[in-house]
Design a protein around this motif. Structure first.
Motif, PDB file in Angstrom:
ATOM      1  N   ARG A  49       0.859  -1.173   0.000  1.00 47.83           N
ATOM      2  CA  ARG A  49       0.000   0.000   0.000  1.00 47.83           C
ATOM      3  C   ARG A  49       0.903   1.234   0.000  1.00 47.83           C
ATOM      4  O   ARG A  49       1.327   1.719   1.043  1.00 47.83           O
ATOM      5  CB  ARG A  49      -0.907  -0.021   1.227  1.00 47.83           C
ATOM      6  CG  ARG A  49      -2.036  -1.040   1.171  1.00 47.83           C
ATOM      7  CD  ARG A  49      -3.181  -0.559   0.304  1.00 47.83           C
ATOM      8  NE  ARG A  49      -3.638   0.759   0.682  1.00 47.83           N
ATOM      9  CZ  ARG A  49      -4.541   0.999   1.633  1.00 47.83           C
ATOM     10  NH1 ARG A  49      -5.111   0.018   2.287  1.00 47.83           N
ATOM     11  NH2 ARG A  49      -4.879   2.243   1.925  1.00 47.83           N
ATOM     12  N   VAL A  50       1.219   1.708  -1.177  1.00 42.29           N
ATOM     13  CA  VAL A  50       2.139   2.831  -1.340  1.00 42.29           C
ATOM     14  C   VAL A  50       1.628   4.079  -0.632  1.00 42.29           C
ATOM     15  O   VAL A  50       2.416   4.898  -0.158  1.00 42.29           O
ATOM     16  CB  VAL A  50       2.402   3.105  -2.842  1.00 42.29           C
ATOM     17  CG1 VAL A  50       3.354   4.268  -3.030  1.00 42.29           C
ATOM     18  CG2 VAL A  50       2.947   1.860  -3.520  1.00 42.29           C
ATOM     19  N   ASP A  51       0.308   4.217  -0.503  1.00 38.78           N
ATOM     20  CA  ASP A  51      -0.244   5.407   0.147  1.00 38.78           C
ATOM     21  C   ASP A  51       0.139   5.508   1.621  1.00 38.78           C
ATOM     22  O   ASP A  51       0.069   6.581   2.203  1.00 38.78           O
ATOM     23  CB  ASP A  51      -1.764   5.461  -0.006  1.00 38.78           C
ATOM     24  CG  ASP A  51      -2.433   4.155   0.347  1.00 38.78           C
ATOM     25  OD1 ASP A  51      -3.161   4.107   1.363  1.00 38.78           O
ATOM     26  OD2 ASP A  51      -2.243   3.175  -0.392  1.00 38.78           O
ATOM     27  N   ALA A  52       0.606   4.399   2.232  1.00 39.11           N
ATOM     28  CA  ALA A  52       1.050   4.432   3.628  1.00 39.11           C
ATOM     29  C   ALA A  52       2.524   4.846   3.751  1.00 39.11           C
ATOM     30  O   ALA A  52       3.002   5.149   4.841  1.00 39.11           O
ATOM     31  CB  ALA A  52       0.850   3.057   4.276  1.00 39.11           C
ATOM     32  N   PHE A  53       3.241   4.888   2.638  1.00 39.93           N
ATOM     33  CA  PHE A  53       4.673   5.208   2.610  1.00 39.93           C
ATOM     34  C   PHE A  53       4.881   6.692   2.886  1.00 39.93           C
ATOM     35  O   PHE A  53       4.215   7.552   2.301  1.00 39.93           O
ATOM     36  CB  PHE A  53       5.235   4.814   1.242  1.00 39.93           C
ATOM     37  CG  PHE A  53       6.685   5.090   1.022  1.00 39.93           C
ATOM     38  CD1 PHE A  53       7.632   4.907   2.020  1.00 39.93           C
ATOM     39  CD2 PHE A  53       7.121   5.514  -0.218  1.00 39.93           C
ATOM     40  CE1 PHE A  53       8.977   5.148   1.792  1.00 39.93           C
ATOM     41  CE2 PHE A  53       8.465   5.757  -0.471  1.00 39.93           C
ATOM     42  CZ  PHE A  53       9.395   5.585   0.541  1.00 39.93           C
ATOM     43  N   PRO A  59       8.516   9.643  -6.685  1.00 37.90           N
ATOM     44  CA  PRO A  59       8.636   8.490  -7.585  1.00 37.90           C
ATOM     45  C   PRO A  59       9.986   7.771  -7.452  1.00 37.90           C
ATOM     46  O   PRO A  59      10.052   6.548  -7.548  1.00 37.90           O
ATOM     47  CB  PRO A  59       8.477   9.089  -8.978  1.00 37.90           C
ATOM     48  CG  PRO A  59       7.733  10.367  -8.761  1.00 37.90           C
ATOM     49  CD  PRO A  59       8.175  10.858  -7.412  1.00 37.90           C
ATOM     50  N   ASN A  60      11.046   8.525  -7.204  1.00 34.34           N
ATOM     51  CA  ASN A  60      12.371   7.904  -7.060  1.00 34.34           C
ATOM     52  C   ASN A  60      12.447   7.030  -5.811  1.00 34.34           C
ATOM     53  O   ASN A  60      13.030   5.944  -5.850  1.00 34.34           O
ATOM     54  CB  ASN A  60      13.474   8.961  -7.031  1.00 34.34           C
ATOM     55  CG  ASN A  60      13.707   9.574  -8.394  1.00 34.34           C
ATOM     56  OD1 ASN A  60      13.447   8.949  -9.417  1.00 34.34           O
ATOM     57  ND2 ASN A  60      14.176  10.806  -8.409  1.00 34.34           N
ATOM     58  N   ALA A  61      11.861   7.483  -4.711  1.00 31.55           N
ATOM     59  CA  ALA A  61      11.852   6.686  -3.479  1.00 31.55           C
ATOM     60  C   ALA A  61      11.029   5.407  -3.675  1.00 31.55           C
ATOM     61  O   ALA A  61      11.419   4.325  -3.208  1.00 31.55           O
ATOM     62  CB  ALA A  61      11.308   7.506  -2.311  1.00 31.55           C
ATOM     63  N   ILE A  65      12.458   1.337  -3.597  1.00 32.08           N
ATOM     64  CA  ILE A  65      11.864   0.235  -2.832  1.00 32.08           C
ATOM     65  C   ILE A  65      11.477  -0.908  -3.761  1.00 32.08           C
ATOM     66  O   ILE A  65      11.749  -2.082  -3.467  1.00 32.08           O
ATOM     67  CB  ILE A  65      10.661   0.714  -1.998  1.00 32.08           C
ATOM     68  CG1 ILE A  65      11.154   1.637  -0.887  1.00 32.08           C
ATOM     69  CG2 ILE A  65       9.892  -0.477  -1.424  1.00 32.08           C
ATOM     70  CD1 ILE A  65      10.059   2.237  -0.035  1.00 32.08           C
ATOM     71  N   LEU A  66      10.862  -0.602  -4.886  1.00 36.24           N
ATOM     72  CA  LEU A  66      10.484  -1.651  -5.838  1.00 36.24           C
ATOM     73  C   LEU A  66      11.708  -2.406  -6.337  1.00 36.24           C
ATOM     74  O   LEU A  66      11.666  -3.635  -6.490  1.00 36.24           O
ATOM     75  CB  LEU A  66       9.704  -1.058  -7.009  1.00 36.24           C
ATOM     76  CG  LEU A  66       8.275  -0.626  -6.691  1.00 36.24           C
ATOM     77  CD1 LEU A  66       7.680   0.147  -7.861  1.00 36.24           C
ATOM     78  CD2 LEU A  66       7.415  -1.834  -6.336  1.00 36.24           C
ATOM     79  N   ASN A  67      12.807  -1.703  -6.585  1.00 41.23           N
ATOM     80  CA  ASN A  67      14.037  -2.368  -7.022  1.00 41.23           C
ATOM     81  C   ASN A  67      14.556  -3.327  -5.963  1.00 41.23           C
ATOM     82  O   ASN A  67      15.056  -4.408  -6.291  1.00 41.23           O
ATOM     83  CB  ASN A  67      15.109  -1.340  -7.390  1.00 41.23           C
ATOM     84  CG  ASN A  67      14.878  -0.732  -8.752  1.00 41.23           C
ATOM     85  OD1 ASN A  67      14.271  -1.345  -9.627  1.00 41.23           O
ATOM     86  ND2 ASN A  67      15.336   0.496  -8.937  1.00 41.23           N
TER      87      ASN A  67
END
Length: 91
Positions: A49-53, A59-61, A65-67
């Motif tokens: 849930r990216v909205d909790a990040f 976008p870079n952050a 994380i996805l990487n």
């Protein structure tokens, strides 16, 4: 005709529903720690849930994380969610 989706050998849309567990942590370290824990527990689907990040607007952050997640998640399916509430909830 059935609408089936097969990801990592798991069929979505037929048979037993898959269990999807959300990752709602706010920091990069917490997100990756929880992702590792869920992968080690053989969770079928992991929903970030990216909205909790805490850096949801970067976008870079998110990309960083996805990487890192792609090296952690081997068997689980990753679902990425960004929930934006643009209007008040109606009851």
């Amino acid at each position: 005709m059935e609408n089936l989706l097969c990801i990592k050998g798991k069929i979505i849309g037929k048979g037993k529903p898959l269990v999807c567990v959300p990752v709602m942590e706010s920091s990069k370290e917490e997100i990756l720690r929880e992702t590792r824990r869920l992968e080690e527990a053989h969770t079928e689907m992991i929903e970030w849930r990216v909205d909790a990040f805490e850096n949801v607007e970067s976008p870079n952050a998110i990309r960083e994380i996805l990487n890192e997640m792609k090296h952690i998640i081997k068997e689980s399916i990753l679902v990425l969610s960004l929930i934006h509430i643009s209007e008040p909830t109606r009851h």
